[in-house]
Design a protein around this motif. Structure first.
Motif, short mmCIF file in Angstrom:
data_model
loop_
_atom_site.label_atom_id
_atom_site.label_comp_id
_atom_site.label_asym_id
_atom_site.label_seq_id
_atom_site.Cartn_x
_atom_site.Cartn_y
_atom_site.Cartn_z
N CYS A 175 -6.30 7.37 3.00
CA CYS A 175 -5.12 6.69 2.47
C CYS A 175 -4.25 6.11 3.58
O CYS A 175 -3.30 5.39 3.30
N ASN A 176 -4.52 6.47 4.83
CA ASN A 176 -3.84 5.86 5.97
C ASN A 176 -2.44 6.41 6.21
O ASN A 176 -1.74 5.91 7.09
N LEU A 177 -2.00 7.40 5.41
CA LEU A 177 -0.62 7.87 5.57
C LEU A 177 -0.41 8.55 6.91
O LEU A 177 0.56 8.28 7.60
N ILE A 204 5.97 4.32 0.58
CA ILE A 204 6.63 5.56 1.01
C ILE A 204 7.68 5.26 2.06
O ILE A 204 8.75 5.86 2.10
N LYS A 205 7.42 4.25 2.92
CA LYS A 205 8.46 3.87 3.89
C LYS A 205 9.66 3.22 3.20
O LYS A 205 10.78 3.32 3.67
N ALA A 242 -0.29 6.07 9.81
CA ALA A 242 0.89 5.22 9.88
C ALA A 242 2.16 6.01 10.14
O ALA A 242 3.09 5.50 10.77
N LEU A 243 2.23 7.26 9.65
CA LEU A 243 3.50 7.99 9.77
C LEU A 243 3.59 8.76 11.08
O LEU A 243 4.68 9.20 11.45
N SER A 270 -1.03 -4.87 6.53
CA SER A 270 -0.71 -3.93 5.46
C SER A 270 -1.60 -2.70 5.54
O SER A 270 -1.24 -1.62 5.13
N ALA A 293 -0.05 -0.88 8.69
CA ALA A 293 1.41 -0.87 8.68
C ALA A 293 2.01 -0.99 10.08
O ALA A 293 3.10 -0.55 10.35
N ASP A 297 0.83 -1.20 0.00
CA ASP A 297 0.00 0.00 0.00
C ASP A 297 0.87 1.26 0.00
O ASP A 297 2.10 1.16 0.09
N PRO A 298 0.26 2.46 -0.12
CA PRO A 298 1.08 3.68 -0.16
C PRO A 298 2.01 3.84 1.04
O PRO A 298 3.13 4.32 0.89
N VAL A 299 1.56 3.39 2.21
CA VAL A 299 2.40 3.53 3.39
C VAL A 299 3.68 2.70 3.24
O VAL A 299 4.79 3.18 3.48
#
Lengths: 279, 87
Positions: free
Chosen positions: B39-41, A227-228, B44-45, B4, B7, A222-224
């Motif tokens: 989008c979950n960014l 990007i990681k 997760a970040l 996933s 993350a 996935d995008p995460v």
């Protein structure tokens, strides 16, 4: 620190076109939006007038970016963003001309225009969003698709070698070349700012994620996760100089890669005009 | 929820959902849920795991007191859905 960051978090909204419908057309988690935010914050930091900026783009996912921006924008034919931008710059030498382009747009269909814009060293800032694949048309292999990577036109692995856009631009004569990723957003913002201030052709390659095609076909998640992975695979330029070629395999060097003080095309052309044509 | 999807990071902290004390001011971040695409960014970040996904996968500030205004969430938000309320 706090007040400056408060201004920055909503500064992007000031530059969005008021009548455009949001959310944007991109897939959830697409790096194009991150690039757009960094680009707008860089513009805001430099304090350019909205009427003095022209943003030109071709066709592709990344080239949908300027339609959301409240500057002069020009959405042109596939691969021809740089020739249109050259025309704008020539007609209005005082204007800041920025080209937002993708890897297929700049290097495949517009590859010839790209090297000649680099060669002339015209004062254009090109932001090349590299997601390794043609995202909009269905995941076909692009000139930057890595060897052995899977795309819909290379279902058993890509047999071709890929372009390195930064090396290509340095070889063709661009005077400012830098690379960033969508993970390293503050660095991207700084590099875009430096590229805008630089007089001459400046290229900022931004490594971005296409989880819908490239990530899905190559099982990168996935995008995460994608990007990681940029965080793990990016190597700063100073550190890369101490590493061997074997260690650098599969990684990419980020930061300001090349800078020189070549003469700029509009200045040179003005000299010719002054010397021979205007009496 | 699979690994996933989140993350790993967002699940690391047990959900100690405390009531936010609004006398201290508004929540640290403003989330525009109409622009958010889940989008979950940000979830997760975030290094402090301030967010938890709601049933649509969009972020909810579950631990607003932990927010340090590190700017990572809104800098990485592709849809400009997060702005900071920090003055």
């Amino acid at each position: 620190m706090a007040t400056a960051e408060k201004q920055k978090s909503d500064v992007v909204l000031k530059y969005l076109r008021p009548k455009k419908k949001f959310p944007s057309v991109w897939c959830p988690g697409c790096g194009n939006g991150i690039v757009m935010g960094a680009f707008l914050r860089a513009i805001d930091k430099l304090g350019y007038d909205k009427d003095n900026v022209a943003v030109v783009s071709g066709i592709g996912c990344s080239s949908r970016l300027p339609i959301y921006l409240d500057f002069h924008t020009l959405h042109t034919t596939h691969g021809r963003a740089l020739p249109f931008a050259t025309g704008v710059k020539f007609a209005r030498p005082g204007m800041k001309v920025i080209v937002i382009t993708g890897d297929g747009d700049a290097l495949a269909i517009g590859g010839n225009h790209f090297i000649h814009a680099c060669r002339r060293n015209i004062d254009i800032t090109a932001i090349l969003i590299n997601n390794y694949i043609y995202g909009m048309t269905g995941g076909q292999g692009s000139p930057t698709t890595p060897s052995a990577a899977i795309s819909t036109t290379t279902p058993y692995g890509n047999a071709e070698k890929h372009f390195d856009p930064c090396d290509l631009a340095i070889g063709a004569g661009a005077s400012f070349v830098a690379r960033a990723t969508v993970y390293h957003t503050p660095q991207m913002e700084r590099l875009i700012g430096e590229a805008l201030e630089h007089r001459g052709f400046s290229l900022v390659e931004v490594i971005s994620n296409c989880h819908t095609y490239f990530g899905r076909l190559n099982r990168q998640g996935d995008p995460v996760a994608m990007i990681k992975a940029f965080k793990d695979n990016a190597v700063a330029k100073a550190r890369a100089e101490k590493m061997t070629a074997e260690e650098l395999k599969g990684k990419f060097v980020i930061g300001g890669l090349y800078r020189s003080d070549k003469t700029e095309f509009c200045d040179e052309y003005q000299k010719v005009v002054d010397a021979h044509l205007v009496k | 929820m699979t690994d996933s999807k989140t993350a790993g990071d967002a699940q690391a902290k047990p959900g100690a959902k405390s009531k936010y004390d609004y006398s201290k001011g508004p929540l640290p971040l403003e989330i525009n849920l109409t622009w958010c695409k889940a989008c979950n960014l940000c979830i997760a970040l975030c290094p402090k795991q301030v967010f938890e996904p709601d049933r649509d996968g969009k972020p909810v500030q579950a631990r607003p007191d932990d927010c340090t205004q590190c700017t990572i969430c809104w800098v990485h938000c592709p849809d400009f859905a997060i702005t900071s309320n920090y003055k």
